[in-house]
Motif scaffolding. Structure first.
Motif, PDB file in Angstrom:
ATOM      1  N   TRP A   1      28.550   6.823  -2.815  1.00 21.46           N
ATOM      2  CA  TRP A   1      27.305   6.159  -3.201  1.00 21.46           C
ATOM      3  C   TRP A   1      27.573   5.372  -4.474  1.00 21.46           C
ATOM      4  O   TRP A   1      28.072   5.918  -5.463  1.00 21.46           O
ATOM      5  N   PHE A   2      27.229   4.091  -4.460  1.00 17.72           N
ATOM      6  CA  PHE A   2      27.314   3.253  -5.660  1.00 17.72           C
ATOM      7  C   PHE A   2      25.891   2.931  -6.094  1.00 17.72           C
ATOM      8  O   PHE A   2      25.085   2.461  -5.294  1.00 17.72           O
ATOM      9  N   VAL A   3      25.607   3.178  -7.368  1.00 15.36           N
ATOM     10  CA  VAL A   3      24.249   3.071  -7.899  1.00 15.36           C
ATOM     11  C   VAL A   3      24.158   1.893  -8.864  1.00 15.36           C
ATOM     12  O   VAL A   3      25.049   1.672  -9.686  1.00 15.36           O
ATOM     13  N   PHE A   4      23.074   1.124  -8.749  1.00 19.16           N
ATOM     14  CA  PHE A   4      22.781   0.054  -9.703  1.00 19.16           C
ATOM     15  C   PHE A   4      21.274  -0.027  -9.827  1.00 19.16           C
ATOM     16  O   PHE A   4      20.547   0.049  -8.851  1.00 19.16           O
ATOM     17  N   ASN A   5      20.794  -0.146 -11.061  1.00 18.33           N
ATOM     18  CA  ASN A   5      19.349  -0.177 -11.335  1.00 18.33           C
ATOM     19  C   ASN A   5      18.671   0.969 -10.594  1.00 18.33           C
ATOM     20  O   ASN A   5      19.014   2.114 -10.816  1.00 18.33           O
ATOM     21  N   ASP A   6      17.745   0.679  -9.699  1.00 21.20           N
ATOM     22  CA  ASP A   6      17.055   1.759  -8.982  1.00 21.20           C
ATOM     23  C   ASP A   6      17.391   1.758  -7.491  1.00 21.20           C
ATOM     24  O   ASP A   6      16.587   2.157  -6.665  1.00 21.20           O
ATOM     25  N   ALA A   7      18.596   1.300  -7.151  1.00 20.66           N
ATOM     26  CA  ALA A   7      19.004   1.234  -5.742  1.00 20.66           C
ATOM     27  C   ALA A   7      20.460   1.684  -5.598  1.00 20.66           C
ATOM     28  O   ALA A   7      21.167   1.856  -6.592  1.00 20.66           O
ATOM     29  N   MET A   8      20.881   1.868  -4.353  1.00 25.29           N
ATOM     30  CA  MET A   8      22.241   2.317  -4.080  1.00 25.29           C
ATOM     31  C   MET A   8      22.823   1.579  -2.877  1.00 25.29           C
ATOM     32  O   MET A   8      22.094   1.119  -2.001  1.00 25.29           O
ATOM     33  N   ILE A   9      24.147   1.520  -2.854  1.00 30.43           N
ATOM     34  CA  ILE A   9      24.912   1.113  -1.688  1.00 30.43           C
ATOM     35  C   ILE A   9      25.671   2.362  -1.244  1.00 30.43           C
ATOM     36  O   ILE A   9      26.368   2.977  -2.054  1.00 30.43           O
ATOM     37  N   HIS A  10      25.521   2.737   0.006  1.00 25.26           N
ATOM     38  CA  HIS A  10      26.285   3.855   0.564  1.00 25.26           C
ATOM     39  C   HIS A  10      27.419   3.270   1.397  1.00 25.26           C
ATOM     40  O   HIS A  10      27.170   2.479   2.315  1.00 25.26           O
ATOM     41  N   ILE A  11      28.640   3.637   1.080  1.00 28.74           N
ATOM     42  CA  ILE A  11      29.792   3.212   1.872  1.00 28.74           C
ATOM     43  C   ILE A  11      30.247   4.417   2.681  1.00 28.74           C
ATOM     44  O   ILE A  11      30.615   5.446   2.124  1.00 28.74           O
ATOM     45  N   VAL A  12      30.198   4.274   4.004  1.00 26.99           N
ATOM     46  CA  VAL A  12      30.645   5.326   4.928  1.00 26.99           C
ATOM     47  C   VAL A  12      32.005   4.902   5.457  1.00 26.99           C
ATOM     48  O   VAL A  12      32.142   3.814   6.027  1.00 26.99           O
ATOM     49  N   PHE A  13      33.001   5.734   5.262  1.00 29.22           N
ATOM     50  CA  PHE A  13      34.358   5.443   5.726  1.00 29.22           C
ATOM     51  C   PHE A  13      34.473   5.987   7.144  1.00 29.22           C
ATOM     52  O   PHE A  13      34.473   7.190   7.360  1.00 29.22           O
TER      53      PHE A  13
ATOM     54  N   PRO B   1       0.785  -1.231   0.000  1.00 33.10           N
ATOM     55  CA  PRO B   1       0.000   0.000   0.000  1.00 33.10           C
ATOM     56  C   PRO B   1       0.821   1.287   0.000  1.00 33.10           C
ATOM     57  O   PRO B   1       0.357   2.301  -0.494  1.00 33.10           O
ATOM     58  N   PHE B   2       2.065   1.268   0.519  1.00 32.08           N
ATOM     59  CA  PHE B   2       2.844   2.507   0.509  1.00 32.08           C
ATOM     60  C   PHE B   2       4.343   2.315   0.317  1.00 32.08           C
ATOM     61  O   PHE B   2       5.035   3.258  -0.022  1.00 32.08           O
ATOM     62  N   ILE B   3       4.917   1.128   0.486  1.00 29.38           N
ATOM     63  CA  ILE B   3       6.345   0.920   0.255  1.00 29.38           C
ATOM     64  C   ILE B   3       6.558   0.555  -1.207  1.00 29.38           C
ATOM     65  O   ILE B   3       5.998  -0.406  -1.707  1.00 29.38           O
ATOM     66  N   LYS B   4       7.388   1.360  -1.891  1.00 30.85           N
ATOM     67  CA  LYS B   4       7.638   1.150  -3.315  1.00 30.85           C
ATOM     68  C   LYS B   4       8.871   0.301  -3.587  1.00 30.85           C
ATOM     69  O   LYS B   4       9.001  -0.297  -4.635  1.00 30.85           O
ATOM     70  N   GLY B   5       9.811   0.253  -2.649  1.00 26.79           N
ATOM     71  CA  GLY B   5      11.033  -0.513  -2.875  1.00 26.79           C
ATOM     72  C   GLY B   5      12.087  -0.108  -1.862  1.00 26.79           C
ATOM     73  O   GLY B   5      11.835   0.683  -0.960  1.00 26.79           O
ATOM     74  N   ILE B   6      13.267  -0.657  -2.029  1.00 27.02           N
ATOM     75  CA  ILE B   6      14.407  -0.289  -1.191  1.00 27.02           C
ATOM     76  C   ILE B   6      15.253   0.693  -1.981  1.00 27.02           C
ATOM     77  O   ILE B   6      15.680   0.399  -3.105  1.00 27.02           O
ATOM     78  N   ASN B   7      15.507   1.853  -1.400  1.00 26.40           N
ATOM     79  CA  ASN B   7      16.282   2.885  -2.067  1.00 26.40           C
ATOM     80  C   ASN B   7      17.782   2.651  -1.919  1.00 26.40           C
ATOM     81  O   ASN B   7      18.534   2.746  -2.874  1.00 26.40           O
ATOM     82  N   HIS B   8      18.225   2.376  -0.700  1.00 25.92           N
ATOM     83  CA  HIS B   8      19.652   2.147  -0.483  1.00 25.92           C
ATOM     84  C   HIS B   8      19.888   1.364   0.798  1.00 25.92           C
ATOM     85  O   HIS B   8      19.005   1.243   1.637  1.00 25.92           O
ATOM     86  N   SER B   9      21.101   0.862   0.899  1.00 30.10           N
ATOM     87  CA  SER B   9      21.582   0.239   2.117  1.00 30.10           C
ATOM     88  C   SER B   9      22.946   0.854   2.389  1.00 30.10           C
ATOM     89  O   SER B   9      23.694   1.149   1.447  1.00 30.10           O
ATOM     90  N   ALA B  10      23.268   1.050   3.659  1.00 29.78           N
ATOM     91  CA  ALA B  10      24.551   1.655   4.017  1.00 29.78           C
ATOM     92  C   ALA B  10      25.400   0.650   4.774  1.00 29.78           C
ATOM     93  O   ALA B  10      24.892  -0.166   5.539  1.00 29.78           O
ATOM     94  N   MET B  11      26.696   0.709   4.527  1.00 28.19           N
ATOM     95  CA  MET B  11      27.651  -0.107   5.265  1.00 28.19           C
ATOM     96  C   MET B  11      28.911   0.717   5.471  1.00 28.19           C
ATOM     97  O   MET B  11      29.070   1.779   4.870  1.00 28.19           O
TER      98      MET B  11
END
Length: 144
Positions: free
Chosen positions: A66-78, A14-24
């Motif tokens: 930020w690394f982008v693929f398709n419609d999602a991202m991986i955020h790498i925090v140093f 009903p309201f969640i469209k997908g996962i935008n990003h994950s951070a590590m």
């Protein structure tokens, strides 16, 4: 119905469209290793980070990619407080050619482990250069 069948049909929420990003996290000063692995081996694009996020509420002190693929991202925090993601809390990527990725990762010194064929998919795990655990899987077509 298998999980493979579920993820190939469109389920609506009903309201969640997908996962935008994950951070590590990764240790400070390792940006080039991150680029080599995520952009080089995994073919993700490096995304532009808005300038105002450079030090968001003091959270990002050393670096961020930020690394982008398709419609999602991986955020790498140093971060000095880097804690690797263990196998039990891994990220999982659904891919198209598991064999080719396995060969590429192995050739570049990232040895896959936990290889297991399930009823509807093949998969393996690998550690990124910062000891974060990642899973890669490929669903198999149902045989008629």
């Amino acid at each position: 119905m298998s999980i493979g069948e579920l993820v190939t049909i469109k389920l609506t929420h009903p309201f969640i469209k997908g996962i935008n990003h994950s951070a590590m996290t990764a240790p400070p000063g390792q940006e080039e290793k991150a680029r080599s692995f995520y952009s080089g081996l995994l073919k993700m694009e490096e995304g532009a980070i808005p300038a105002h996020l450079g030090n968001l509420q003091g959270q990002v002190k050393t670096g961020l990619i930020w690394f982008v693929f398709n419609d999602a991202m991986i955020h790498i925090v140093f971060d000095e407080a880097h804690t690797p993601i263990p196998a039990g809390r891994h990220l999982c990527f659904q891919i198209n050619d598991l064999t080719a990725l396995h060969q590429s990762l192995t050739t570049h010194g990232h040895v896959p482990f936990g290889e297991e064929k399930l009823s509807d998919r093949e998969r393996f795990f690998v550690k990124d250069p910062f000891d974060n655990c990642l899973e890669f899987l490929e669903f198999q077509q149902a045989k008629a």
